[in-house]
Design a protein around this motif. Structure first.
Motif, short mmCIF file in Angstrom:
data_model
loop_
_atom_site.label_atom_id
_atom_site.label_comp_id
_atom_site.label_asym_id
_atom_site.label_seq_id
_atom_site.Cartn_x
_atom_site.Cartn_y
_atom_site.Cartn_z
N SER A 52 1.00 -1.39 0.48
CA SER A 52 0.11 -0.10 0.16
C SER A 52 0.69 1.13 -0.14
O SER A 52 0.22 2.72 -0.86
CB SER A 52 -1.11 -0.01 1.40
N THR A 53 1.72 1.48 1.11
CA THR A 53 2.44 2.60 1.34
C THR A 53 3.50 3.64 -0.55
O THR A 53 3.79 3.83 -1.19
CB THR A 53 4.30 2.36 2.13
N LEU A 54 4.02 1.81 -1.15
CA LEU A 54 4.36 1.62 -2.87
C LEU A 54 3.27 2.24 -3.39
O LEU A 54 3.13 3.08 -4.23
CB LEU A 54 4.79 0.72 -3.11
N ALA A 55 2.43 2.10 -3.46
CA ALA A 55 0.88 2.50 -3.93
C ALA A 55 0.62 3.81 -4.04
O ALA A 55 0.93 4.46 -4.90
CB ALA A 55 -0.36 1.81 -3.99
N VAL A 56 0.54 4.49 -2.71
CA VAL A 56 1.04 5.62 -2.58
C VAL A 56 1.75 6.67 -2.66
O VAL A 56 2.06 7.58 -3.20
CB VAL A 56 0.15 5.80 -0.95
N ALA A 57 3.08 6.22 -2.64
CA ALA A 57 3.92 6.85 -2.71
C ALA A 57 3.88 6.52 -4.59
O ALA A 57 4.73 7.92 -5.44
CB ALA A 57 5.18 6.42 -3.02
N LEU A 58 3.64 6.15 -5.21
CA LEU A 58 3.72 5.98 -6.66
C LEU A 58 2.48 7.05 -7.63
O LEU A 58 2.58 7.46 -8.84
CB LEU A 58 3.80 4.78 -7.56
N ALA A 59 1.56 6.82 -6.70
CA ALA A 59 0.19 7.13 -7.40
C ALA A 59 -0.47 9.09 -7.59
O ALA A 59 -0.38 9.36 -8.62
CB ALA A 59 -0.89 7.89 -5.94
N PRO A 60 1.10 10.21 -6.92
CA PRO A 60 1.44 11.32 -8.43
C PRO A 60 1.86 11.16 -9.45
O PRO A 60 1.92 12.16 -10.20
CB PRO A 60 2.92 12.13 -7.39
N PHE A 61 2.70 9.64 -9.19
CA PHE A 61 2.94 10.01 -10.96
C PHE A 61 2.72 8.83 -12.45
O PHE A 61 2.99 8.65 -13.06
CB PHE A 61 3.96 9.54 -11.15
N TYR A 62 1.12 7.78 -11.85
CA TYR A 62 0.91 6.93 -11.91
C TYR A 62 -0.55 7.19 -12.30
O TYR A 62 -1.05 6.45 -10.73
CB TYR A 62 1.51 5.21 -12.06
N HIS A 63 -1.34 6.56 -12.57
CA HIS A 63 -2.50 5.73 -12.08
C HIS A 63 -2.28 4.51 -11.42
O HIS A 63 -1.91 3.99 -12.27
CB HIS A 63 -3.18 5.33 -13.30
N THR A 64 -3.05 4.51 -10.33
CA THR A 64 -2.00 3.24 -9.23
C THR A 64 -2.70 2.62 -8.66
O THR A 64 -4.32 2.69 -8.13
CB THR A 64 -1.61 3.55 -7.75
N ARG A 65 -2.88 1.19 -9.03
CA ARG A 65 -3.92 0.20 -8.55
C ARG A 65 -3.23 -1.28 -8.08
O ARG A 65 -1.89 -1.65 -7.77
CB ARG A 65 -4.22 -1.08 -10.30
N LEU A 66 -3.96 -1.15 -6.48
CA LEU A 66 -3.25 -2.33 -6.09
C LEU A 66 -4.71 -3.62 -5.65
O LEU A 66 -5.64 -3.30 -5.92
CB LEU A 66 -3.46 -0.98 -4.59
N VAL A 67 -2.92 -4.18 -5.64
CA VAL A 67 -4.49 -5.81 -6.06
C VAL A 67 -3.25 -6.45 -4.80
O VAL A 67 -2.41 -6.76 -4.71
CB VAL A 67 -4.58 -6.57 -6.75
N TYR A 68 -4.50 -6.94 -3.26
CA TYR A 68 -4.23 -8.08 -3.20
C TYR A 68 -4.35 -9.35 -2.80
O TYR A 68 -5.77 -9.47 -3.25
CB TYR A 68 -4.56 -7.83 -1.41
N CYS A 69 -3.55 -10.82 -3.51
CA CYS A 69 -3.75 -11.98 -3.29
C CYS A 69 -4.00 -12.69 -2.50
O CYS A 69 -2.22 -12.08 -2.39
CB CYS A 69 -3.05 -12.08 -5.25
N PHE A 70 -4.57 -13.26 -2.59
CA PHE A 70 -4.41 -14.87 -1.65
C PHE A 70 -5.31 -15.66 -1.85
O PHE A 70 -5.62 -15.83 -2.68
CB PHE A 70 -4.35 -14.03 0.21
N GLU A 71 -5.53 -16.74 -0.47
CA GLU A 71 -6.50 -17.96 -1.26
C GLU A 71 -7.85 -17.95 -1.03
O GLU A 71 -8.53 -18.83 -1.15
CB GLU A 71 -5.78 -18.68 -0.30
N GLN A 72 -8.70 -16.71 -0.94
CA GLN A 72 -9.92 -16.67 -1.16
C GLN A 72 -10.45 -16.13 -2.05
O GLN A 72 -9.42 -15.17 -3.07
CB GLN A 72 -9.79 -16.00 0.21
N LYS A 73 -11.69 -16.28 -2.50
CA LYS A 73 -11.94 -15.55 -3.45
C LYS A 73 -12.80 -13.66 -3.00
O LYS A 73 -12.21 -12.70 -4.13
CB LYS A 73 -12.96 -16.10 -4.03
N GLY A 74 -12.28 -13.22 -2.51
CA GLY A 74 -12.29 -12.08 -2.09
C GLY A 74 -12.31 -12.20 -0.30
O GLY A 74 -12.23 -12.95 0.48
N VAL A 75 -12.76 -10.90 0.40
CA VAL A 75 -13.48 -10.25 1.82
C VAL A 75 -14.81 -11.70 1.95
O VAL A 75 -15.51 -11.15 1.21
CB VAL A 75 -13.75 -9.14 2.41
N LEU A 76 -14.60 -12.36 3.01
CA LEU A 76 -16.34 -13.00 2.61
C LEU A 76 -17.07 -12.95 4.37
O LEU A 76 -16.33 -13.23 5.21
CB LEU A 76 -15.58 -14.59 3.00
N SER A 77 -18.12 -13.15 3.97
CA SER A 77 -19.08 -12.24 4.23
C SER A 77 -19.82 -14.00 5.50
O SER A 77 -19.39 -14.43 6.84
CB SER A 77 -20.28 -12.39 4.07
#
Length: 262
Positions: free
Chosen positions: A166-191
């Motif tokens: 997230s800090t890398l994404a914020v640092a690069l945000a002034p220069f690029y359109h930044t997209r942050l993707v957290y990948c793990f073993e679930q399809k997303g945040v689960l209810s």
């Protein structure tokens, strides 16, 4: 220009079958990209074998001097080079980095308050060496960044990999359109953690706080979402949490700030 910062979880890295599949997907992911990783499982196993206690607090590792040595060996050594070698095999020109390399991620040792996190480094977007990242991308090199940082005084520190992403994404945000993707073993945040298809497709800051209060979000997911919302507050355009195998698919939890959706 766009850039995507993709963070991969330890459960994918630890799986000898899952990791190659993810590297296939990452190699073909379009555009400028950075891969961020930790490697908690092997570090914990090595610590157990060496008789070094493992301590966690709200999903974050408490790092003793002995644990820091193990983390550096696993994160900056074995896993970083294993990933880089796998990407090179697939024709993706990658370069493995810790925060100490090229002074990429300076850190400050976290002060002791009610919890002593030990050899843990806090990092700040305005201190990230974004020039090095831009130079590497100009050379068509893909940075693979592990979760070891340094204090610029000769000492290594352990920093949460979600925080680094997230800090890398914020640092690069002034220069690029930044997209942050957290990948793990679930399809997303689960209810419902027992139902792998119970993905919450849209999460606002307000609904996240409610999910946390109700205990739906707990453990290691808390620092992940905390970092995600800090990134959105500081200029990152898009944040997704998704399964590593759905990197190119629209199966995910999208995090937004917009009050109009609340």
């Amino acid at each position: 220009m766009e850039i995507t910062i993709i963070k991969i979880g330890g459960n994918i890295i630890d799986d000898p079958q899952a990791l190659p599949h993810f590297l296939d997907l990452f190699t073909h992911y379009p555009g400028n990209k950075i891969l961020v990783h930790g490697g908690g499982g092997m570090a914990t196993q090595m610590a157990k074998q060496l008789g070094v206690p493992t301590q966690m607090h709200h999903g974050r590792r408490i790092t003793s001097p002995e644990m820091l040595k193990i983390a550096a060996m696993v994160y900056a050594g074995w896993f970083n080079k294993l990933i880089v070698a796998g990407l090179q095999q697939r024709g993706c020109q990658a370069i493995g980095l810790s925060g100490a390399d090229a002074n990429l991620i300076p850190a400050k040792k976290r002060p002791v308050t009610d919890i002593d996190y030990g050899e843990v480094g806090d990092i700040f977007p305005d201190e990230i060496n974004t020039g090095i990242i831009s130079m590497l991308m100009f050379k068509d090199l893909v940075p693979v960044v592990c979760s070891i940082t340094h204090d610029q005084k000769g000492h290594l520190l352990n920093t949460n990999a979600d925080t680094i992403a997230s800090t890398l994404a914020v640092a690069l945000a002034p220069f690029y359109h930044t997209r942050l993707v957290y990948c793990f073993e679930q399809k997303g945040v689960l209810s419902d953690p027992q139902q792998p298809d119970s993905v919450i497709p849209l999460i606002t800051r307000k609904s996240y706080l409610k999910l946390k209060e109700d205990g739906v979000v707990s453990g290691g997911m808390i620092p992940k979402l905390d970092n995600a919302y800090r990134a959105l507050e500081q200029g990152v355009k898009e944040v997704y949490i998704k399964h590593a195998f759905h990197l190119a698919d629209k199966v995910e939890s999208l995090l937004i700030m917009g009050m109009e959706h609340e």
